[in-house]
Design a protein around this motif. Sequence first.
Motif, short mmCIF file in Angstrom:
data_model
loop_
_atom_site.label_atom_id
_atom_site.label_comp_id
_atom_site.label_asym_id
_atom_site.label_seq_id
_atom_site.Cartn_x
_atom_site.Cartn_y
_atom_site.Cartn_z
N ILE A 306 31.73 45.95 54.69
CA ILE A 306 32.42 45.61 55.40
C ILE A 306 33.84 46.40 55.47
N PRO A 307 34.18 47.19 56.51
CA PRO A 307 35.25 48.13 56.44
C PRO A 307 36.52 47.44 56.23
N GLY A 308 37.31 48.11 55.15
CA GLY A 308 38.58 47.38 54.65
C GLY A 308 38.52 46.14 53.92
N ALA A 309 37.51 45.66 53.72
CA ALA A 309 37.50 44.37 53.05
C ALA A 309 37.58 44.83 51.56
N ARG A 310 38.58 43.66 50.97
CA ARG A 310 39.24 43.66 49.85
C ARG A 310 38.58 42.31 48.83
N ARG A 311 38.48 41.31 49.68
CA ARG A 311 38.11 40.08 48.86
C ARG A 311 37.41 39.05 49.93
N MET A 312 36.70 38.13 49.47
CA MET A 312 36.17 37.13 50.23
C MET A 312 36.67 35.59 49.85
N ILE A 313 37.16 35.06 50.66
CA ILE A 313 37.92 33.55 50.81
C ILE A 313 37.24 32.62 50.98
N MET A 314 36.66 31.70 50.22
CA MET A 314 35.67 30.64 50.37
C MET A 314 36.29 29.15 49.97
N GLY A 315 35.57 28.21 50.75
CA GLY A 315 35.90 26.62 50.46
C GLY A 315 34.33 26.16 49.76
N HIS A 316 34.32 25.06 50.27
CA HIS A 316 32.67 24.52 49.91
C HIS A 316 32.47 23.89 48.53
N THR A 317 33.07 24.73 47.67
CA THR A 317 32.77 24.23 46.07
C THR A 317 34.03 24.02 45.62
#
Length: 400
Positions: A306-317
């Motif tokens: 994913i161009p430029g992506a540094r982190r994934m931010i998630m909910g759910h758990t």
Amino acid sequence: MDYSAGKVTGKVTCGDLPLLISSFIDTFIDFTVSDLFFPPPLSQDLNPVPSLSKSSYPSPERLVAIGDLHGDLQKSKLAFRLAGLIDTSDRWIGGSTTVVQIGDVLDRGDDEIKILYFLDKLKLEAAKAGGTIFTMNGNHETMNVESDFRFVTKGGLDEFKNWAYWYSIGNEMKSLCDGLPKPKDIFHGIPSSFANVKQDCHDGIRARIAALRPKGPIASRFLSKNFTVLVVGESVFVHGGLMPNHVTYGFDKINEEVRDWLIGLKEKVSPEIHRSSNSLVWLRKFSHEAADKCDCSTLEHVLATIPGARRMIMGHTIQVKGINTACNDQAIRIDVGMSKGCIDGFPEVLEIERNSGLKVLTSNPLFQNRDDRTHAESASKERFGFLIPEHSPKPIQVEA
């Protein structure tokens, strides 16, 4: 005559009366079921709802991420207030801040519709001030669209029953006006009773199906405007998580297909998007509370595509220790179970300011009254411990 911005422009004639009556009825119903007065209409050049045909947006000066709300209106407001986004009268004061609410507004609480209206009102107010609010679909939104009501509360059924009553009254009022098309019965095709369901729940379930099924009034008005995956600056937002096949499929395509499903233009969506254990809204590979059990190699691969992506931010758990990171700060988990229907956790939000790293804003009294910076850093390490690497130059700051 122009009604596109929610207001009448130009000369009003008797022929416009039906549309004015319809608008008045809709406003009356909105206020009755939400207890909210909406702000004045926006000018046509301000759109409070970002287009789902675009899934990537530039990095703002200030970005706030808010986790799962699950029907708890009080905690929802506390989270927004904690981030300095609303005042004591629940009006937007966040200026140009960009906000992402990660999904799961529905289930486990009694104020689901009220939260949907609350977020919608804030979208209008934020847009007027130069801010943006992105809302997302979680697994509980897609479950409800498919009439999976395992996590519904009795209060939640009653709220939808009340909504259906007033919505039907509004339709009856509109049907009396010769200049308006006759509204369709919202209960069309829905059984009047259900096996293995308590008698006093039948009306609530019928109302919930009517509102949330594809093309239903609530699904169309609110859920269809939600993103399923979103990129803001260096951050990728998704309720559960992303796998390589999701990136290949395309984020714009995913968002558009879910939207088309919710408004009734598409019969179904691939299980890999919303139903399987590896779908975007159900995945838990990166959200296990023990960092060493997260699939960090897959996450690293996904972000690299994913161009430029540094982190994934998630909910759910639910993270019982509060907002935290894993996988060398590439996984940010923000579901703190704040709803009384979950673990009644302390509201927390994630703040990302340009050039200043990540910061957790918390209402947890453990992290209050910390005038001494050394104590603050010690408390942060104690809390996040193994989840933040010792060598990290910018650990998450914790602020009350």
